[in-house]
Design an enzyme around this catalytic site. Sequence first.
Site, PDB file in Angstrom:
ATOM      1  N   CYS A   1      46.784  44.332  75.760  1.00  0.00           N
ATOM      2  CA  CYS A   1      47.522  44.050  74.516  1.00  0.00           C
ATOM      3  C   CYS A   1      46.564  43.861  73.345  1.00  0.00           C
ATOM      4  O   CYS A   1      45.537  43.197  73.483  1.00  0.00           O
ATOM      5  CB  CYS A   1      48.321  42.783  74.730  1.00  0.00           C
ATOM      6  SG  CYS A   1      48.889  42.056  73.204  1.00  0.00           S
TER       7      CYS A   1
HETATM    8  N1  LIG Z   1      50.911  44.091  73.392  1.00  0.00           N
HETATM    9  C1  LIG Z   1      51.088  45.013  74.334  1.00  0.00           C
HETATM   10  N2  LIG Z   1      51.576  44.616  75.531  1.00  0.00           N
HETATM   11  C2  LIG Z   1      51.757  45.565  76.434  1.00  0.00           C
HETATM   12  C3  LIG Z   1      51.480  46.907  76.194  1.00  0.00           C
HETATM   13  N3  LIG Z   1      51.798  47.611  77.284  1.00  0.00           N
HETATM   14  C4  LIG Z   1      52.276  46.727  78.165  1.00  0.00           C
HETATM   15  N4  LIG Z   1      52.248  45.493  77.666  1.00  0.00           N
HETATM   16  C5  LIG Z   1      52.648  44.241  78.303  1.00  0.00           C
HETATM   17  O1  LIG Z   1      51.587  43.783  79.158  1.00  0.00           O
HETATM   18  C6  LIG Z   1      52.128  43.456  80.439  1.00  0.00           C
HETATM   19  C7  LIG Z   1      51.083  43.546  81.531  1.00  0.00           C
HETATM   20  O2  LIG Z   1      50.106  42.562  81.320  1.00  0.00           O
HETATM   21  P1  LIG Z   1      48.928  42.268  82.379  1.00  0.00           P
HETATM   22  O3  LIG Z   1      48.194  41.112  81.790  1.00  0.00           O
HETATM   23  O4  LIG Z   1      49.585  41.923  83.675  1.00  0.00           O
HETATM   24  O5  LIG Z   1      48.084  43.485  82.488  1.00  0.00           O
HETATM   25  C8  LIG Z   1      53.255  44.450  80.579  1.00  0.00           C
HETATM   26  O6  LIG Z   1      54.166  44.112  81.597  1.00  0.00           O
HETATM   27  C9  LIG Z   1      53.856  44.427  79.176  1.00  0.00           C
HETATM   28  O7  LIG Z   1      54.723  43.356  78.973  1.00  0.00           O
HETATM   29  C10 LIG Z   1      50.946  47.272  74.945  1.00  0.00           C
HETATM   30  O8  LIG Z   1      50.635  48.435  74.675  1.00  0.00           O
HETATM   31  N5  LIG Z   1      50.768  46.283  74.059  1.00  0.00           N
END
Ligand SMILES: Nc1nc2c(ncn2[C@@H]2O[C@H](COP(=O)(O)O)[C@@H](O)[C@H]2O)c(=O)[nH]1
Length: 316
Positions: A175
């Site tokens: 993010c």
């Molecule tokens: N701000 C953004 N958030 C994003 C994007 N693509 C996905 N996501 C969110 O991240 C989680 C996964 O987080 P992690 O810490 O487990 O890797 C995913 O489920 C979305 O809610 C983005 O491009 N920008």
Amino acid sequence: MITTELNYGDVYLVPKKTVVDSRKECDTSVQFGPRRFDMPIYPSNMKSVVDEETCEAFARLGWFYTMHRFNVDACRFTAAMQEKGLFASISVGVNDDTMQQLAELKAAGLTPEYITLDVANAWCVKAERMIKHIKQQFPGSFLIGGNIATAEAARDLESWGCDAIKAGIAGGRVCITKNKTGFHRPMVSTVKDCAAAVQVPVIADGGIVEHGDMAKALACGASMIMAGSLFAGYDESAGEIVEINGKHYKEYFGSASQFNKGAYVNVEGKKILVEYKGSIGKLLRELKEDLQSSVSYAGGRDLAALKSAAMIQVYR
Ligand SMILES: Nc1nc2c(ncn2[C@@H]2O[C@H](COP(=O)(O)O)[C@@H](O)[C@H]2O)c(=O)[nH]1
Ligand SMILES: NC(=O)C1=CN([C@@H]2O[C@H](COP(=O)(O)OP(=O)(O)OC[C@H]3O[C@@H](n4cnc5c(N)ncnc54)[C@H](OP(=O)(O)O)[C@@H]3O)[C@@H](O)[C@H]2O)C=CC1
């Protein structure tokens, strides 16, 4: 007024007397909508995390999944999963292409068991319209709406008709929303507030770094957990393998990254490389063992024990 808010890394859970003779006795299963799943965690609905094979593998294992919504034929996907005797869990957006896909599903007489409305900030009029439309057109589907990050937003989504709410804004590993817009809430505060505000289940989305963060999310009141980077480095993950100096990695990119969008417009995500770790079986086994252990430390036999676990803040 400036308030102090907490993330998973800022807190721990206080141990209670263990009542089981073995961690194997601890039940990690969860009822979510019309089905029961083996574990309360599932991979993010992102193109670099899940594809049709990933979804099929998770469904066959008895874990929940949600297909992403990027260049996916929801009608074909739903039919394919249901023909295999598996449940269909799709993602949709808020624009005309989603209206079209929903119309195709309806015309084909298909009802996905689960539909996830997937937008960055679901506390908006476009999401409200789409949630109400889906509830009206697909009353038999279990509708998950997200993402949101406050109690007020959670209450609104519940009142619009969501059967579950996905909480977590700008806490994900790829993010850049918080850098580009200044908006974000840490996950412990987000999940606690949202879960306390509504009757429907809350999914804690993003920010899982350690396996123990699962127990912390459940102690905050989450019923389910969505994670991206945790699941991104495996054979079964959808991302491409990349070799650099003899070492293997997998690509993991945000849904709002230039890479996923195909253009540098309203970019709020980035692409990274995560360590390639082979088959996912070992991770899934370890996640279950670790959560069983969490339940034993919480003094219970199932996930309900975590809901009453006391949480302490750690000063660094
Ligand atoms: N701000 C953004 N958030 C994003 C994007 N693509 C996905 N996501 C969110 O991240 C989680 C996964 O987080 P992690 O810490 O487990 O890797 C995913 O489920 C979305 O809610 C983005 O491009 N920008
Ligand atoms: N969990 C998180 O913290 C975040 C997740 N994401 C993920 O990235 C993907 C892309 O999501 P998203 O950014 O919603 O983009 P989308 O392309 O899916 O946007 C959907 C529609 O909503 C409009 N829209 C989006 N954001 C806003 C806004 N802030 N104000 C007004 N209208 C808006 C867009 O119009 P227009 O483009 O013209 O504004 C577009 O028409 C999703 O999968 C989402 O889950 C993205 C950011 C944060």
